[in-house]
Structure formats: C-alpha cells, structure tokens
Design an enzyme around this catalytic site. Structure first.
Site, short mmCIF file in Angstrom:
data_model
loop_
_atom_site.label_atom_id
_atom_site.label_comp_id
_atom_site.label_asym_id
_atom_site.label_seq_id
_atom_site.Cartn_x
_atom_site.Cartn_y
_atom_site.Cartn_z
N GLU A 40 36.28 40.27 36.32
CA GLU A 40 37.18 39.19 36.25
C GLU A 40 36.69 38.06 35.53
OE1 GLU A 40 40.65 38.14 39.08
OE2 GLU A 40 39.43 36.56 39.34
N HIS A 99 25.47 61.01 49.20
CA HIS A 99 26.04 62.37 49.25
C HIS A 99 27.48 62.32 48.58
CE1 HIS A 99 23.12 63.59 52.32
NE2 HIS A 99 22.91 62.39 52.55
N LYS A 104 51.69 39.94 36.88
CA LYS A 104 52.78 39.06 37.74
C LYS A 104 54.16 38.71 37.26
CE LYS A 104 48.84 36.33 39.87
NZ LYS A 104 48.23 35.09 39.94
#
Length: 540
Positions: free
Chosen positions: A350, A381, A503
């Site tokens: 960001e 793993h 948004k």
C-alpha cells in the site's frame, strides 16, 4: 529526478552486469573466504536486532554503490524531513509522524498531545485489566473486540498475537475486519455481551466495513438485553473524527483520538493500539514504543553504510530493479509472528505500490514487489519447493528468534536448525554431479530432478527473544525500509489513492444489487452479468 538519472545508477548497472552470473557458493568457498569471513563482513546490527546479509548476491562494491544511490536519491534528506514534521506526503499535504508517537524527546512534534492521549489510554487500559471497568450487569470485562480494517486491524492483531505470552489471561482479544458477516458472527458465538468491550477503530468513522460491523454489534448488544443507555460501558471509539464517533452513539469520554499526521498502516503506536495496551498492559506497550524508538534513532543517526533500514531497503531494490524479482518472501521462524507477513503486505504494497512519481510523471521502472509469507516450518511444506527448484528467484527475509517464549524448549533447536539449514540450502544448492551421486548408478534419470540451482538470496534477521521491545524494533525496521525504497523510486509512500475507485464503484454496485430493475445502472457486460446473477440469488 528518476532513479535512472542518478549518477551511481549506471555504475550499479555496470556492476550488476559484471557479477550477475556469479554464484554465492564460490564466494563462500574456503579458498575465497579468508578472515574476516564473508559472514563477518556482511553482519550488521542496530536497534537491538542483528542482520546477516552474507547470503545475498552482493559484494562490498554492491553495497557501496547501493548506498551511493540512496544518498544521491535524497534518503537522508527525506528521512530528516519526516522526523522534523515537514510535509512528506505531498498529495494529501500532510506530515508523516508515526515516529513522534514513540519519541522520548519533549522537543519532538506534538509531544505533549501524544503523551496526554497515551496517559488516557493507560488509565482506561488499567481499569479494564483490573476489573474495575464493568459491564452493564456489573461483570468485569473478559472479551475485547477490536473492529477495524486495514491499519486499524492488521497492526494491532499482529502485535497482540505476537505478544500473547505477555498478555493477561483474564481477557481474550478478538479482531473483526471483514464486511462478510461471517467474520463478526463467528466472534459473537465466542463472547458474552455482559463481559465484552468493543473498540471501534476508524480514522474517519465512516469506513464501510468497520461501521457495518459496529452497527451490527451494537444491535446485537441491544437484542441480548443491554439497555441503550448502558452501551457506554461496552463501546469505545478511536478516530480522528470525534464528532462522528459521538454521532454514532459512543460517549464523548469514551473517544480516543488519532491524528491525520499518522497513516493507518503506521498507527498501531497510537490509540489504534488500545487493544494492544489492554492485552499486554501499559508498561509493555511502552516497551513496544521503546523498541521502535531505538530503531528510529538507529535509522536517524547511523551512517548509511551501517544503517539496517537503508541496507535492507537498498538490497530489496537491487533484486527488484536489477534482477527483476517480482516478489519477496517474509519467513518468520516463529508461530507467534504468524500475522507479520500480512501486516507487511499492507505496509509495503500500500505504501510503495505506485506508478506515479512525485512530479506526476509515470515511472518506467518497477516499484513495490509482491510481499508474501508464512511462518517456518509450515512454509517449507507448502511453497519452498518453488523457492529451491523453481525458475523464479524470490529473495527471502528469514526472521529467527533465538530463545523461545514458551516452555517447550526442546522444540526450539529443531526450529532454528530448519531456518538456518534452509538459508544454507538455498545458497549452496546441489550440482548435477552431486545429484548423480544421490540418485545412484541405477537411477541416473533421477539426477536432474535432484539438482538445486542454489544462489537463491536470503537475509537472516536475528532477534534474541520475542519481547515487546524487540518486536517494536522489528516493525520500525520495515517501516523505515519503506521510506528508503519510496525515496529511491521517487514516489509518495504515504498515500493510498489506489483504494478509492473500488470504494466509489462499490457503493454504486451495492445499490444496484437491491434496486428496482429499472434503476440498475449500466456497467460493462461482465459486471452487469455478475450483478444480475447476484440479484437473482438475493431474492431467493
């Protein structure tokens, strides 16, 4: 100014062309590694942390040129401007003063204001921790629910989990961020409203996800029998917009202030960290701040050649802009640091995931790499196969905590052994001739599959013990790394316009999901089809 125009940049390119095919295995060969050894020459310390940069594809000349680039790009000037409270976030016209939140010098910007708010936090935290603060039925608080998103969630959540061994056993802390109702509902199943304190954290107190969850939790309290007049015993707010907090229904005396000169992803040191202070107590919170301040002083005072944030940041630029690495991995060999990679994702991507330079022109070079990670040994793993034998080079930051914070001490040598062995294996690799011996004479066809190219770069950060102080220093190290890289890339590390468009369109689409058919807005064919499918499902 662009990085390509810096005098040392062309020298660094020439140097890269010279050493890019060199193998670290050869650099570490005993005949090529006299005293002081490579490990000794590339060991640095600061802010209570130690760093081993020796398993990176760098030489002394590399570091010298990288530091020259940092100096020419104005890292020192921008660093000093940040500490002084100058405007270093020009697109929003703001100072960037998260360092002031942990400053000990009374001459630091906003010192009195910061101290007053922290004292208010400490008084409240002690009341909650001691049981003095009670809910509407007279029961003590046993559950804290932090409702926030982004910087209002990731930082506090990471720290509370990392320092769980220092937290009071009397209180369980939950974090709710996602607007997906499942996130809040899951927490509701684990708490008792009579014993719950909700901390609503939002800089504007208008954030969609946070306010949706806050309203739903408030309604749930009332449904469970809490009188509206008693909600003040269960809800507090943290915001830079106190008027909106009061408008929501939180008592004025229950409002804790944050400021617009602190970015969300840098805000855990402020009242945004109230959940941290309640969990570990004011004294340990002060230790967290002290560790960060110690790293601040190191960043501000140490010469660039020995400056951990500068070296970490510039080595990252070396891989991003010269080797073309598109991501880098954070691998804390500490389960307590499980949420550190996700915290750093926001901090780095960001901050520096930008294409516009400070002068408004577009960059013609890569900026932030994708940040990802998982604690060791779990990651071994899952995805270490790619790191060892895939064609893509992914630089890695290993973080090793040398002493455990738990009583199962027999596990710890195994954990550390895996961390150090991975860094060795990634560096040295396995040649085809070595692979043939492993495969055996009866299975020569297996040998190519047993080859490890090696020469995979790693940095190992060493922490003596996972304390509030060492964690504060570690977080601040990465905060300052962001400034270093953003300065060299000539971008603004402290705004986040990239979150805005989604948004805006999100509000339009939300309305379209429930509006009469005639009122649904026109979108592209893909979005329109998705909306239509969702509208049909929501009607069922």
């Amino acid at each position: 100014m662009t990085q390509n125009s810096l005098p040392s940049w062309s020298s660094l390119q020439t140097h890269y062309d010279k050493i890019r095919d060199a193998h670290m295995r050869d650099w570490f060969a005993p005949e090529n590694d006299p005293a002081p050894t490579r490990a000794e020459r590339f060991a640095f310390a600061g802010g209570g942390l130690a760093a081993d940069f020796s398993k990176n594809r760098i030489t002394e000349e590399t570091l010298k040129l990288l530091v020259q680039v940092a100096r020419e790009a104005g890292v020192e000037k921008r660093r000093d401007a940040m500490f002084a409270g100058d405007i270093v976030n020009p697109t929003e016209g703001r100072a960037v003063l998260h360092t002031a939140l942990r400053a000990t010098d009374p001459k630091a910007p906003f010192y009195a204001q910061v101290q007053a708010e922290r004292k208010k936090m400490a008084v409240f935290a002690d009341q909650v921790r001691s049981g003095e603060w009670k809910g509407y039925t007279g029961k003590r608080i046993r559950y804290v629910v932090n409702i926030g998103i982004g910087g209002s969630d990731l930082g506090p959540k990471m720290v509370v989990h990392a320092l769980h061994h220092l937290a009071t056993p009397e209180i369980t802390t939950h974090f709710v961020s996602n607007v997906d109702g499942a996130d809040l509902y899951n927490v509701m199943q684990q708490i008792d409203p009579e014993e719950t304190l909700a901390i609503i954290v939002s800089k504007t107190f208008t954030t969609l996800e946070t306010m949706t969850n806050a309203r739903s939790l408030r309604d749930w309290f009332i449904e469970k029998g809490c009188p509206e007049s008693a909600l003040a015993k269960h809800f507090v707010g943290v915001s830079a917009n106190p008027a909106e907090v009061v408008k929501f229904g939180i008592a004025k005396e229950n409002v804790f202030e944050m400021w617009d000169w602190v970015g969300g992803r840098y805000s855990l040191w402020s009242a945004v960290g109230l959940s941290i202070m309640i969990a570990i107590g004011p004294k340990q919170f002060d230790e967290l701040l002290a560790g960060a301040n110690e790293m601040d002083q190191h960043f501000r005072d140490a010469p660039l050649e020995k400056n951990l944030p500068v070296l970490l940041g510039m080595i990252g630029i070396w891989y991003r802009n010269f080797f073309g690495s598109q991501s880098y991995l954070v691998a804390p060999y500490s389960q307590a640091l499980h949420f550190l990679p996700s915290y750093l994702q926001q901090l780095e991507m960001e901050s520096n995931g930008k294409s516009a330079r400070l002068d408004g022109a577009m960059v013609d070079y890569p900026t932030a790499a994708v940040t990802w990670g998982e604690p060791g040994t779990n990651g071994q793993h899952a995805f270490f196969q790619m790191l060892h034998q895939g064609p893509t080079i992914v630089p890695i930051d290993f973080i090793a905590v040398l002493t455990p914070e738990h009583p199962l001490v027999s596990h710890h040598p195994k954990l550390l052994a895996n961390c150090f062995a991975q860094s060795e294996a990634l560096m040295v690799g396995r040649t085809l001739e070595e692979a043939k011996k492993v495969a055996g004479a009866d299975k020569p066809e297996l040998a190519p599959h047993l080859v490890f190219p090696g020469n995979r770069p790693t940095t190992t950060l060493l922490v003596d013990a996972l304390t509030a102080r060492s964690l504060g220093a570690l977080i601040a190290l990465y905060e300052h790394k962001v400034l270093v890289q953003g300065t060299v890339w000539n971008i603004n590390s402290f705004d986040q316009w990239g979150v805005e468009l989604g948004k805006i369109l999100g509000k339009v689409v939300e309305a379209d999901l429930t509006a009469p058919s005639a009122d649904v807005k026109k979108h592209d064919s893909s979005t329109s089809a998705l909306i239509a499918r969702a509208r049909a499902a929501l009607k069922k």
